[in-house]
Scaffold this motif. Structure first.
Motif, PDB file in Angstrom:
ATOM      1  N   ARG A  46      13.553  -7.284  -4.600  1.00  0.00           N
ATOM      2  CA  ARG A  46      14.570  -8.227  -5.067  1.00  0.00           C
ATOM      3  C   ARG A  46      15.937  -7.558  -5.152  1.00  0.00           C
ATOM      4  O   ARG A  46      16.958  -8.181  -4.840  1.00  0.00           O
ATOM      5  N   GLY A  47      15.957  -6.295  -5.562  1.00  0.00           N
ATOM      6  CA  GLY A  47      17.237  -5.615  -5.672  1.00  0.00           C
ATOM      7  C   GLY A  47      17.837  -5.236  -4.330  1.00  0.00           C
ATOM      8  O   GLY A  47      19.060  -5.274  -4.155  1.00  0.00           O
ATOM      9  N   ALA A  48      16.983  -4.876  -3.370  1.00  0.00           N
ATOM     10  CA  ALA A  48      17.486  -4.409  -2.079  1.00  0.00           C
ATOM     11  C   ALA A  48      17.713  -5.538  -1.085  1.00  0.00           C
ATOM     12  O   ALA A  48      18.529  -5.392  -0.166  1.00  0.00           O
ATOM     13  N   VAL A  49      17.001  -6.652  -1.238  1.00  0.00           N
ATOM     14  CA  VAL A  49      17.081  -7.727  -0.243  1.00  0.00           C
ATOM     15  C   VAL A  49      17.769  -8.967  -0.805  1.00  0.00           C
ATOM     16  O   VAL A  49      18.790  -9.425  -0.277  1.00  0.00           O
TER      17      VAL A  49
ATOM     18  N   LEU B 165       0.826  -1.206   0.000  1.00  0.00           N
ATOM     19  CA  LEU B 165       0.000   0.000   0.000  1.00  0.00           C
ATOM     20  C   LEU B 165       0.862   1.259   0.000  1.00  0.00           C
ATOM     21  O   LEU B 165       0.569   2.230  -0.712  1.00  0.00           O
ATOM     22  N   GLY B 166       1.932   1.246   0.792  1.00  0.00           N
ATOM     23  CA  GLY B 166       2.818   2.404   0.831  1.00  0.00           C
ATOM     24  C   GLY B 166       3.516   2.643  -0.495  1.00  0.00           C
ATOM     25  O   GLY B 166       3.669   3.792  -0.931  1.00  0.00           O
ATOM     26  N   SER B 167       3.922   1.560  -1.150  1.00  0.00           N
ATOM     27  CA  SER B 167       4.574   1.695  -2.450  1.00  0.00           C
ATOM     28  C   SER B 167       3.617   2.262  -3.491  1.00  0.00           C
ATOM     29  O   SER B 167       3.982   3.150  -4.274  1.00  0.00           O
ATOM     30  N   GLN B 168       2.384   1.774  -3.476  1.00  0.00           N
ATOM     31  CA  GLN B 168       1.416   2.263  -4.455  1.00  0.00           C
ATOM     32  C   GLN B 168       1.043   3.719  -4.186  1.00  0.00           C
ATOM     33  O   GLN B 168       0.885   4.517  -5.110  1.00  0.00           O
ATOM     34  N   ALA B 169       0.935   4.079  -2.908  1.00  0.00           N
ATOM     35  CA  ALA B 169       0.593   5.463  -2.574  1.00  0.00           C
ATOM     36  C   ALA B 169       1.745   6.412  -2.894  1.00  0.00           C
ATOM     37  O   ALA B 169       1.524   7.554  -3.316  1.00  0.00           O
ATOM     38  N   ALA B 170       2.982   5.952  -2.705  1.00  0.00           N
ATOM     39  CA  ALA B 170       4.135   6.820  -2.946  1.00  0.00           C
ATOM     40  C   ALA B 170       4.387   7.037  -4.434  1.00  0.00           C
ATOM     41  O   ALA B 170       4.767   8.137  -4.849  1.00  0.00           O
ATOM     42  N   THR B 171       4.184   6.011  -5.232  1.00  0.00           N
ATOM     43  CA  THR B 171       4.471   6.130  -6.663  1.00  0.00           C
ATOM     44  C   THR B 171       3.287   6.656  -7.460  1.00  0.00           C
ATOM     45  O   THR B 171       3.480   7.308  -8.494  1.00  0.00           O
ATOM     46  N   GLY B 172       2.067   6.380  -7.001  1.00  0.00           N
ATOM     47  CA  GLY B 172       0.891   6.791  -7.747  1.00  0.00           C
ATOM     48  C   GLY B 172       0.670   6.006  -9.020  1.00  0.00           C
ATOM     49  O   GLY B 172      -0.160   6.393  -9.854  1.00  0.00           O
ATOM     50  N   LEU B 173       1.385   4.910  -9.189  1.00  0.00           N
ATOM     51  CA  LEU B 173       1.243   4.089 -10.387  1.00  0.00           C
ATOM     52  C   LEU B 173      -0.008   3.225 -10.293  1.00  0.00           C
ATOM     53  O   LEU B 173      -0.520   2.977  -9.196  1.00  0.00           O
ATOM     54  N   PRO B 174      -0.519   2.767 -11.417  1.00  0.00           N
ATOM     55  CA  PRO B 174      -1.566   1.739 -11.345  1.00  0.00           C
ATOM     56  C   PRO B 174      -1.005   0.489 -10.685  1.00  0.00           C
ATOM     57  O   PRO B 174       0.212   0.297 -10.612  1.00  0.00           O
ATOM     58  N   TRP B 175      -1.900  -0.379 -10.254  1.00  0.00           N
ATOM     59  CA  TRP B 175      -1.451  -1.494  -9.437  1.00  0.00           C
ATOM     60  C   TRP B 175      -0.513  -2.437 -10.179  1.00  0.00           C
ATOM     61  O   TRP B 175       0.387  -3.012  -9.573  1.00  0.00           O
ATOM     62  N   TRP B 176      -0.672  -2.603 -11.482  1.00  0.00           N
ATOM     63  CA  TRP B 176       0.251  -3.490 -12.188  1.00  0.00           C
ATOM     64  C   TRP B 176       1.669  -2.911 -12.153  1.00  0.00           C
ATOM     65  O   TRP B 176       2.646  -3.647 -11.962  1.00  0.00           O
ATOM     66  N   GLY B 177       1.787  -1.579 -12.305  1.00  0.00           N
ATOM     67  CA  GLY B 177       3.099  -0.949 -12.238  1.00  0.00           C
ATOM     68  C   GLY B 177       3.652  -0.934 -10.831  1.00  0.00           C
ATOM     69  O   GLY B 177       4.866  -1.083 -10.623  1.00  0.00           O
ATOM     70  N   SER B 178       2.774  -0.768  -9.850  1.00  0.00           N
ATOM     71  CA  SER B 178       3.226  -0.774  -8.461  1.00  0.00           C
ATOM     72  C   SER B 178       3.737  -2.148  -8.051  1.00  0.00           C
ATOM     73  O   SER B 178       4.750  -2.266  -7.343  1.00  0.00           O
ATOM     74  N   ILE B 179       3.045  -3.207  -8.484  1.00  0.00           N
ATOM     75  CA  ILE B 179       3.510  -4.568  -8.174  1.00  0.00           C
ATOM     76  C   ILE B 179       4.861  -4.825  -8.821  1.00  0.00           C
ATOM     77  O   ILE B 179       5.781  -5.379  -8.199  1.00  0.00           O
ATOM     78  N   LEU B 180       5.003  -4.404 -10.065  1.00  0.00           N
ATOM     79  CA  LEU B 180       6.274  -4.605 -10.766  1.00  0.00           C
ATOM     80  C   LEU B 180       7.401  -3.843 -10.073  1.00  0.00           C
ATOM     81  O   LEU B 180       8.482  -4.398  -9.821  1.00  0.00           O
ATOM     82  N   LEU B 181       7.156  -2.571  -9.750  1.00  0.00           N
ATOM     83  CA  LEU B 181       8.194  -1.750  -9.127  1.00  0.00           C
ATOM     84  C   LEU B 181       8.543  -2.263  -7.732  1.00  0.00           C
ATOM     85  O   LEU B 181       9.726  -2.299  -7.348  1.00  0.00           O
ATOM     86  N   SER B 182       7.543  -2.676  -6.964  1.00  0.00           N
ATOM     87  CA  SER B 182       7.807  -3.197  -5.621  1.00  0.00           C
ATOM     88  C   SER B 182       8.631  -4.475  -5.683  1.00  0.00           C
ATOM     89  O   SER B 182       9.541  -4.678  -4.862  1.00  0.00           O
ATOM     90  N   THR B 183       8.327  -5.327  -6.656  1.00  0.00           N
ATOM     91  CA  THR B 183       9.085  -6.572  -6.794  1.00  0.00           C
ATOM     92  C   THR B 183      10.540  -6.295  -7.141  1.00  0.00           C
ATOM     93  O   THR B 183      11.459  -6.883  -6.563  1.00  0.00           O
ATOM     94  N   VAL B 184      10.751  -5.385  -8.086  1.00  0.00           N
ATOM     95  CA  VAL B 184      12.122  -5.039  -8.474  1.00  0.00           C
ATOM     96  C   VAL B 184      12.880  -4.442  -7.290  1.00  0.00           C
ATOM     97  O   VAL B 184      14.053  -4.774  -7.047  1.00  0.00           O
ATOM     98  N   ALA B 185      12.210  -3.573  -6.531  1.00  0.00           N
ATOM     99  CA  ALA B 185      12.870  -2.933  -5.394  1.00  0.00           C
ATOM    100  C   ALA B 185      13.225  -3.947  -4.311  1.00  0.00           C
ATOM    101  O   ALA B 185      14.343  -3.936  -3.766  1.00  0.00           O
TER     102      ALA B 185
END
Length: 333
Positions: A93-96, A71-91
């Protein structure tokens, strides 16, 4: 009416008796409620029983934390949910998982570099045990147990000396797998309206309109099977890259490889029965895993992560991988 055959007259008999006494049927003396039948009591007990393991998992604190992250990722980016899921996954996987994967390769490289020393120790220890067995008259069983006990001790000392116990290489699994499960359950909660946050219902509505291309509704299954098949193909690619890297696999490693292949294929029909939001996350996660696997083959990136060079390293890993892939799957010989 009393003379009617059958059991019909029996139903009127209590009423006639009450009227003969000057009472109405509704004025009968109060009675205690009849006890519940056994099957009804069992149903009530089952309804009052605690929820199952999945319900407990869906309401657990880690899943709620995953919901808040999404929810925080989607609210911060303002992207549609498909883009928010993609961006959250990349973040994530890249950070952890990427640093943990680099650490895993670091440990495995140090263990691989210890193998010549371990073989030399094993050879010398075998000679010493043979001399002692001949001198003291040990049986073969005693000699073998003595060899194994001392070999384990010496190898453990090497791992402690170089700080590279192989169990440390499994930390990636202990972090990545729970994270994958918690985020998957959180997305399922959003898709079914069972989210435990205050915005659960609105999130379900947003997911219903937050898809793209052939999956506009992220709460529905992908009827085209494009996402499920893509998940299976990417997972199979990861398995095959690992198999091509390990030329001389043991029988146990071969069994594990076949098992993971089967699970990758089994994921296709499973992914076809869950909401598209989950399958999109699985596809993004698998694609990041594939990219991560290829990136960790790069000599420059391995040097950047301070992964020790090993005998099995290649200066042209991608060329070697494509050649091995062609020889295994495309060559007609």
């Amino acid at each position: 009416m009393l003379c009617c055959p059958g059991a019909g007259w029996l139903r009127t008999l209590p009423t006639l008796r009450l009227r003969a006494r000057g009472l109405q049927p509704g004025w009968s003396s109060p009675r205690l409620p009849a006890p519940l039948p056994v099957w009804a009591a069992a149903s009530v007990s089952a309804a009052a029983a605690p929820a199952g393991w999945y319900e407990a998992l869906a309401a657990s604190a880690p899943v709620r934390a995953a919901e808040e992250v999404l929810l925080g990722s989607q609210a911060a980016t303002g992207l549609p949910w498909w883009g928010s899921i993609l961006l959250s996954t990349v973040a994530l996987r890249g950070a952890v998982t990427l640093p943990l994967a680099a650490y895993q390769h670091y440990i495995l490289a140090k263990v691989e570099n210890l193998q010549p020393e371990i073989k030399d120790i094993a050879k010398r220890l075998n000679q010493e045990v043979a001399v002692c067995a001949h001198r003291f008259g040990w049986s073969k069983r005693v000699a073998r147990l003595t060899y194994l006990k001392n070999m384990r001790r010496l190898v453990s000392e090497l791992y402690v000396r170089d700080n590279c116990h192989p169990f440390k290489a499994t930390v990636l699994v202990w972090v990545q797998l729970p994270m994958w499960i918690f985020i998957s359950v959180a997305l399922r909660n959003f898709s079914t309206g069972a989210a435990h946050s205050e915005a659960g219902v609105s999130v379900q509505e947003q997911l219903a309109a937050g898809g793209a291309l052939w999956f506009p509704d992220l709460t529905a299954v992908d009827s085209t099977w494009i996402l499920p098949v893509s998940v299976g193909v990417v997972n199979l690619l990861i398995v095959e890259i690992f198999a091509l890297q390990k030329l001389g696999m043991s029988r146990f490693q071969m069994y594990i490889t076949h098992f993971v292949r089967a699970m990758s294929v089994l994921m296709i029909p499973i992914a076809a029965t869950v909401p598209s939001s989950l399958v999109l996350y699985w596809l993004c996660s698998s694609f990041m895993g594939l990219s991560q696997n290829l990136l960790l083959r790069s000599p420059g990136f391995r040097q950047l992560c301070r992964i020790p060079p090993t005998k099995s390293d290649s200066e042209t890993p991608y060329k070697d991988l494509s050649a091995a892939f062609y020889a295994k799957f495309l060559s007609r010989k």
